[in-house]
Design an enzyme around this catalytic site. Structure first.
Site, PDB file in Angstrom:
ATOM      1  N   VAL A 175       8.899  -3.624 -16.235  1.00 53.61           N
ATOM      2  CA  VAL A 175       9.851  -3.072 -17.211  1.00 53.61           C
ATOM      3  C   VAL A 175       9.200  -1.891 -17.917  1.00 53.61           C
ATOM      4  CG1 VAL A 175      11.217  -3.539 -19.286  1.00 53.61           C
ATOM      5  CG2 VAL A 175      10.955  -5.311 -17.551  1.00 53.61           C
ATOM      6  N   GLU A 181      16.548   8.712  -5.940  1.00 53.25           N
ATOM      7  CA  GLU A 181      16.449   8.310  -4.536  1.00 53.25           C
ATOM      8  C   GLU A 181      17.577   8.975  -3.737  1.00 53.25           C
ATOM      9  OE1 GLU A 181      14.164   6.213  -3.311  1.00 53.25           O
ATOM     10  OE2 GLU A 181      13.262   5.649  -5.237  1.00 53.25           O
ATOM     11  N   GLU A 215       3.831  -6.823 -16.508  1.00 51.25           N
ATOM     12  CA  GLU A 215       4.110  -5.750 -17.476  1.00 51.25           C
ATOM     13  C   GLU A 215       4.739  -4.521 -16.813  1.00 51.25           C
ATOM     14  OE1 GLU A 215       4.837  -4.687 -20.655  1.00 51.25           O
ATOM     15  OE2 GLU A 215       2.949  -5.568 -21.335  1.00 51.25           O
ATOM     16  N   ASP A 227      19.258  -1.159 -11.525  1.00 46.08           N
ATOM     17  CA  ASP A 227      17.838  -1.188 -11.911  1.00 46.08           C
ATOM     18  C   ASP A 227      17.655  -1.558 -13.394  1.00 46.08           C
ATOM     19  OD1 ASP A 227      14.894  -0.362 -11.595  1.00 46.08           O
ATOM     20  OD2 ASP A 227      15.606   1.027 -13.119  1.00 46.08           O
ATOM     21  N   GLY A 279      12.933  14.866  -6.614  1.00 44.33           N
ATOM     22  CA  GLY A 279      12.272  13.570  -6.426  1.00 44.33           C
ATOM     23  C   GLY A 279      12.451  12.622  -7.601  1.00 44.33           C
ATOM     24  N   THR A 285       4.721  -4.493  -3.614  1.00 48.57           N
ATOM     25  CA  THR A 285       5.691  -4.112  -2.577  1.00 48.57           C
ATOM     26  C   THR A 285       6.976  -3.631  -3.271  1.00 48.57           C
ATOM     27  OG1 THR A 285       6.536  -6.377  -2.405  1.00 48.57           O
ATOM     28  CG2 THR A 285       4.777  -5.757  -0.880  1.00 48.57           C
ATOM     29  N   PHE A 289       0.845  -1.194   0.000  1.00 46.59           N
ATOM     30  CA  PHE A 289       0.000   0.000   0.000  1.00 46.59           C
ATOM     31  C   PHE A 289       0.882   1.246   0.000  1.00 46.59           C
ATOM     32  CE2 PHE A 289      -3.284   2.828   2.077  1.00 46.59           C
ATOM     33  CZ  PHE A 289      -4.228   2.718   1.076  1.00 46.59           C
ATOM     34  N   LYS A 300      15.933  -5.069 -15.402  1.00 48.11           N
ATOM     35  CA  LYS A 300      14.969  -5.059 -16.513  1.00 48.11           C
ATOM     36  C   LYS A 300      15.510  -5.853 -17.715  1.00 48.11           C
ATOM     37  CE  LYS A 300      13.147  -0.781 -14.761  1.00 48.11           C
ATOM     38  NZ  LYS A 300      13.370   0.670 -14.696  1.00 48.11           N
TER      39      LYS A 300
END
Lengths: 156, 329
Positions: B147, B205, B144, B216, B202, B91, B8, B220
């Site tokens: 990536v 990170e 989906e 990251d 923003g 999450t 959430f 992918k």
């Protein structure tokens, strides 16, 4: 197969057409024609790039050109060339790095260095090589760059 | 169909808002569609008659919803108890061990639930295991959103290019690094300055390691390679070079020669994420936070798809995966 063919053609009407006949007869596709009419002496050098189905067709064409008295100034298989740009970041012996890649087949077209005295100087290198070996060269350079703690940025 | 949402955070909440907006479409395909459970790290909410979506969209933590429906137990308990048909797993990504998402997905698949996830971690860690488990239980595992978030990369190939053989995939697979490199290109500023600004806005990170070290986008690359090129690879198989050593001088030199430096993920015989020089007229020359994937195939030749790789747009992919599952039932 592409071949470079430079012929000496008499500067008279119809001579160029005469020279093209053996080429067409042997299945040659003329990719480019450059002729230098400034050249004095009655013969106009005509430089052709011709795509033949095989080397045999090329050799037959040469024999037939000789038979009809058209001088062949130059004839050789055309080696395709491709060029690529690379950027190298980090302190390196650029001369040694370039020597590492320069060979009979690989040419350095130009290079430019930026901030040579800074902590992280960088250089742009343009190289030219046959397309089939270009990727191997880049892989070799990447390995060298990694060993020397440099960042190599190749063109995509 | 009964749906549960695990996670959430930003994506989970954005997804609730999207369900409210698109409820008519969902009801058109399944008149009994309802969200019966939501969980976060504090516990879960469960109501077999369906939760109030508008009320959920107005809270920050699920414990604020309604005391008697809140249970302090874990998401795994919700998955076991809910008997839902579909789980949305949203999450955060953890590529060390894929948890907690990995356990959530395994549990849901073993409880005979279809799964839609936006979480890269479980797929990077256990792609084969999860896809085999879904296949064995005749369930859908759709991802989906993992990536290039809102861009239908897998759907494009699986639905629209079923006869094509993919020769190579390459792309800008990370918005943060593309933002930084674009700023360095247009404003000719240093990496550190742009990174700081990106953090303030923003777009990056506080700990930017995942992005700037190319972790990251490497994740992918793994998911793309395993899904679309039938490889069986992990992140260790991806050669990685990040962007922290790219200097403004290098960007300027590239610019003078008609190139821009971009962080490109490539999948062919090799897997790589590394800075590359891109011609200004190439379809991968896109700027800002945008992402792009460029396919080279035997029939269609070259196709490039461009869009947002993070943010609220992620829910577009989740929603499409969800609707696809509902329509097939």
């Amino acid at each position: 197969m592409k071949f470079n063919l430079t012929l000496g053609v008499v500067d008279k009407p119809g001579q160029l057409l005469k020279a093209f006949e053996p080429i067409a007869k042997n299945g040659g596709n003329i990719v480019s024609v450059i002729h230098d009419r400034e050249n004095p002496g009655g013969y106009v050098p005509v430089s052709l790039v011709v795509d033949f189905p095989s080397k045999e067709n090329f050799n037959n064409t040469k024999k037939e050109l000789e038979k009809i008295n058209i001088p062949i100034i130059k004839s050789e298989e055309a080696v395709e060339r491709a060029n690529t740009t690379l950027i190298l970041i980090g302190k390196s012996d650029l001369k040694r790095f370039i020597e590492n890649i320069e060979s009979k087949e690989v040419k350095i077209l130009d290079f430019e260095v930026s901030s040579p005295n800074s902590e992280r100087p960088c250089a742009k290198i343009n190289i030219e090589a046959p397309p089939l070996i270009l990727n191997d060269i880049i892989q070799k350079l990447k390995r060298t760059a990694k060993k020397e703690n440099l960042i190599l940025i190749p063109s995509w | 169909m009964k749906l549960i949402l695990v996670g959430f955070g930003f994506v989970g909440k954005s997804f609730i808002e999207a369900i409210i907006e698109k409820i008519q479409i969902l009801k058109k395909f399944d008149k009994n569609f309802k969200l019966v459970g939501v969980s976060d790290r504090d516990g879960y909410l469960y109501n077999e008659n369906g939760l109030d979506l508008v009320k959920l969209s107005g809270i920050n933590k699920i414990s604020e919803y309604q005391r008697d429906l809140f249970n302090g137990k874990s998401s795994i308990n919700l998955i076991e108890k809910s008997e839902a048909d579909i789980m949305i797993e949203a999450t955060p990504t953890n590529i060390e061990d894929g948890e907690p998402g990995l356990s959530h997905i395994k549990k849901a698949l073993s409880e005979v639930m279809h799964v839609v996830t936006s979480n890269k971690g479980p797929l990077v860690i256990a792609f084969k295991e999860l896809t085999n488990l879904a296949k064995k239980n005749k369930l859908e595992l759709k991802y989906e959103a993992t990536v290039v978030a809102g861009v239908p990369v897998f759907s494009l190939i699986k639905e629209c290019m079923q006869g094509d053989k993919i020769v190579r995939i390459s792309g800008i697979l990370n918005g943060t690094t593309n933002y930084i490199l674009s700023k360095m290109y247009f404003e000719e500023t240093d990496f550190e300055l742009v990174l700081k600004e990106a953090q303030e806005r923003g777009f990056a990170e506080k700990d930017p390691t995942y992005d700037i070290e190319a972790i990251d986008p490497a994740c992918k690359v793994v998911i793309l390679a395993n899904t679309l090129m039938k490889k069986n690879v992990t992140i260790k198989d991806v050669e990685r070079t990040g962007i922290k050593d790219i200097t403004s001088e290098a960007v300027s030199l590239a610019k003078k020669s008609g190139y821009v430096i971009k962080l490109i993920g490539t999948i062919d015989e090799n897997l790589e994420v590394a800075p590359k020089l891109i011609r200004l007229n190439h379809p991968l020359c896109i700027h800002g936070i945008l992402n792009a994937v460029h396919f080279e195939t035997d029939l269609a030749k070259e196709i490039t798809i461009v869009g947002h790789g993070a943010g609220k747009e992620t829910v577009s992919s989740i929603m499409n995966d969800l609707i696809s599952i509902i329509r097939r039932q």
